[in-house]
Motif scaffolding. Structure first.
Motif, PDB file in Angstrom:
ATOM      1  N   GLU A  13       0.189  -1.257   0.141  1.00 32.79           N
ATOM      2  CA  GLU A  13      -0.017  -0.257  -0.051  1.00 32.79           C
ATOM      3  C   GLU A  13       1.069   1.441   0.464  1.00 32.79           C
ATOM      4  OE1 GLU A  13      -3.172  -0.156   3.321  1.00 32.79           O
ATOM      5  OE2 GLU A  13      -3.090  -2.176   2.976  1.00 32.79           O
ATOM      6  N   ILE A  14       2.349   1.262   0.606  1.00 31.80           N
ATOM      7  CA  ILE A  14       3.031   2.533   0.236  1.00 31.80           C
ATOM      8  C   ILE A  14       4.537   1.869  -0.827  1.00 31.80           C
ATOM      9  CG2 ILE A  14       1.913   2.734   3.066  1.00 31.80           C
ATOM     10  CD1 ILE A  14       4.672   1.716   4.008  1.00 31.80           C
ATOM     11  N   ALA A  15       4.453   1.298  -1.295  1.00 29.66           N
ATOM     12  CA  ALA A  15       6.023   0.828  -1.630  1.00 29.66           C
ATOM     13  C   ALA A  15       5.322   1.705  -2.757  1.00 29.66           C
ATOM     14  CB  ALA A  15       5.907  -0.575  -1.962  1.00 29.66           C
ATOM     15  N   GLU A  16       6.951   2.086  -3.600  1.00 26.57           N
ATOM     16  CA  GLU A  16       6.871   2.808  -4.084  1.00 26.57           C
ATOM     17  C   GLU A  16       7.527   1.578  -5.131  1.00 26.57           C
ATOM     18  OE1 GLU A  16       9.387   6.039  -3.861  1.00 26.57           O
ATOM     19  OE2 GLU A  16       8.553   7.068  -2.272  1.00 26.57           O
ATOM     20  N   VAL A  17       7.135   2.038  -6.432  1.00 24.96           N
ATOM     21  CA  VAL A  17       7.605   1.506  -7.852  1.00 24.96           C
ATOM     22  C   VAL A  17       8.542   1.763  -8.531  1.00 24.96           C
ATOM     23  CG1 VAL A  17       7.218   0.768 -10.287  1.00 24.96           C
ATOM     24  CG2 VAL A  17       4.640   1.231  -8.941  1.00 24.96           C
ATOM     25  N   ALA A  18       9.172   0.602  -8.510  1.00 20.56           N
ATOM     26  CA  ALA A  18      11.040   0.994  -8.619  1.00 20.56           C
ATOM     27  C   ALA A  18      11.093   1.642 -10.784  1.00 20.56           C
ATOM     28  CB  ALA A  18      12.124  -0.012  -8.860  1.00 20.56           C
ATOM     29  N   LEU A  19      10.978   3.172 -10.640  1.00 18.66           N
ATOM     30  CA  LEU A  19      11.133   3.665 -11.716  1.00 18.66           C
ATOM     31  C   LEU A  19      12.986   3.178 -12.864  1.00 18.66           C
ATOM     32  CD1 LEU A  19      10.045   7.149 -10.781  1.00 18.66           C
ATOM     33  CD2 LEU A  19       8.819   5.500 -11.767  1.00 18.66           C
ATOM     34  N   ASN A  20      13.475   3.001 -12.063  1.00 23.80           N
ATOM     35  CA  ASN A  20      14.523   2.351 -12.881  1.00 23.80           C
ATOM     36  C   ASN A  20      14.857   1.326 -12.379  1.00 23.80           C
ATOM     37  OD1 ASN A  20      15.508   5.053 -14.206  1.00 23.80           O
ATOM     38  ND2 ASN A  20      15.123   5.630 -12.289  1.00 23.80           N
ATOM     39  N   THR A  21      15.274   0.424 -13.066  1.00 29.30           N
ATOM     40  CA  THR A  21      16.419  -0.942 -13.135  1.00 29.30           C
ATOM     41  C   THR A  21      17.324  -1.953 -13.503  1.00 29.30           C
ATOM     42  OG1 THR A  21      14.785  -2.098 -14.183  1.00 29.30           O
ATOM     43  CG2 THR A  21      13.589  -2.130 -11.894  1.00 29.30           C
ATOM     44  N   ILE A  22      18.035  -2.685 -13.485  1.00 28.03           N
ATOM     45  CA  ILE A  22      18.983  -2.792 -14.095  1.00 28.03           C
ATOM     46  C   ILE A  22      19.016  -4.748 -14.260  1.00 28.03           C
ATOM     47  CG2 ILE A  22      19.992  -0.991 -14.378  1.00 28.03           C
ATOM     48  CD1 ILE A  22      22.152  -2.153 -11.989  1.00 28.03           C
ATOM     49  N   ARG A  33      27.940   3.235 -15.439  1.00 31.16           N
ATOM     50  CA  ARG A  33      27.553   4.430 -16.622  1.00 31.16           C
ATOM     51  C   ARG A  33      26.305   5.340 -16.014  1.00 31.16           C
ATOM     52  NH1 ARG A  33      30.794   3.022 -19.434  1.00 31.16           N
ATOM     53  NH2 ARG A  33      29.314   1.629 -20.320  1.00 31.16           N
ATOM     54  N   PHE A  34      25.253   3.601 -15.829  1.00 29.57           N
ATOM     55  CA  PHE A  34      23.824   4.012 -15.550  1.00 29.57           C
ATOM     56  C   PHE A  34      23.515   4.439 -14.210  1.00 29.57           C
ATOM     57  CE2 PHE A  34      19.221   2.456 -14.139  1.00 29.57           C
ATOM     58  CZ  PHE A  34      19.105   2.785 -15.420  1.00 29.57           C
ATOM     59  N   LEU A  35      24.226   4.684 -13.444  1.00 27.45           N
ATOM     60  CA  LEU A  35      23.907   5.068 -12.451  1.00 27.45           C
ATOM     61  C   LEU A  35      23.987   7.120 -11.995  1.00 27.45           C
ATOM     62  CD1 LEU A  35      24.879   2.700  -9.476  1.00 27.45           C
ATOM     63  CD2 LEU A  35      22.567   3.192  -9.759  1.00 27.45           C
ATOM     64  N   GLU A  36      24.992   6.296 -13.153  1.00 27.94           N
ATOM     65  CA  GLU A  36      25.717   8.115 -13.169  1.00 27.94           C
ATOM     66  C   GLU A  36      24.011   9.383 -14.557  1.00 27.94           C
ATOM     67  OE1 GLU A  36      28.576  10.240 -12.336  1.00 27.94           O
ATOM     68  OE2 GLU A  36      28.376   8.130 -10.174  1.00 27.94           O
ATOM     69  N   GLU A  37      24.240   8.275 -15.258  1.00 26.82           N
ATOM     70  CA  GLU A  37      23.247   9.213 -16.554  1.00 26.82           C
ATOM     71  C   GLU A  37      22.184   9.541 -15.621  1.00 26.82           C
ATOM     72  OE1 GLU A  37      23.661   6.419 -19.554  1.00 26.82           O
ATOM     73  OE2 GLU A  37      25.885   6.779 -20.182  1.00 26.82           O
ATOM     74  N   HIS A  38      21.576   8.479 -15.040  1.00 30.94           N
ATOM     75  CA  HIS A  38      20.380   8.940 -13.813  1.00 30.94           C
ATOM     76  C   HIS A  38      20.219   9.610 -12.409  1.00 30.94           C
ATOM     77  CE1 HIS A  38      19.428   5.544 -17.636  1.00 30.94           C
ATOM     78  NE2 HIS A  38      18.486   6.573 -17.756  1.00 30.94           N
ATOM     79  N   ASP A  39      21.392  10.189 -12.406  1.00 28.99           N
ATOM     80  CA  ASP A  39      21.913  10.081 -11.209  1.00 28.99           C
ATOM     81  C   ASP A  39      21.065   9.349  -9.953  1.00 28.99           C
ATOM     82  OD1 ASP A  39      22.974  12.519  -9.794  1.00 28.99           O
ATOM     83  OD2 ASP A  39      21.214  13.877  -9.564  1.00 28.99           O
ATOM     84  N   LEU A  40      21.397   8.675 -10.114  1.00 31.27           N
ATOM     85  CA  LEU A  40      20.607   7.292  -9.016  1.00 31.27           C
ATOM     86  C   LEU A  40      22.106   7.233  -7.316  1.00 31.27           C
ATOM     87  CD1 LEU A  40      18.761   5.662 -11.349  1.00 31.27           C
ATOM     88  CD2 LEU A  40      17.857   7.579  -9.815  1.00 31.27           C
TER      89      LEU A  40
END
Length: 75
Positions: A13-22, A33-40
């Motif tokens: 009921e409160i968990a956020e959907v993961a917008l970015n996954t690998i 590189r993925f983390l850097e490009e998406h500033d995660l």
């Protein structure tokens, strides 16, 4: 979860959907590189659509630094 009863509130009921996954097969340098490009700071890691872990940028940076050869061994 503000205003909800913690004894009766389910995580879904409160968990956020993961917008970015690998995917788990992604090489470490590409994951960084993925983390850097998406500033995660962290990203969910999936294998066959199932969550197998969460990768953090700090852990990945340390691992990549450990794998670097000493400067005098570089060609």
């Amino acid at each position: 979860a503000a205003g909800r009863d913690p004894r009766g509130t389910q995580l879904r009921e409160i968990a956020e959907v993961a917008l970015n996954t690998i995917g788990s097969e992604l090489p470490l340098d590409e994951a960084f590189r993925f983390l850097e490009e998406h500033d995660l700071e962290r990203v969910a890691v999936l294998e066959e659509g199932r969550l197998v872990g969460v990768l953090s940028r700090a852990v990945l940076q340390r691992r990549l630094a450990e794998d670097e050869p000493p400067a005098d061994e570089e060609a």
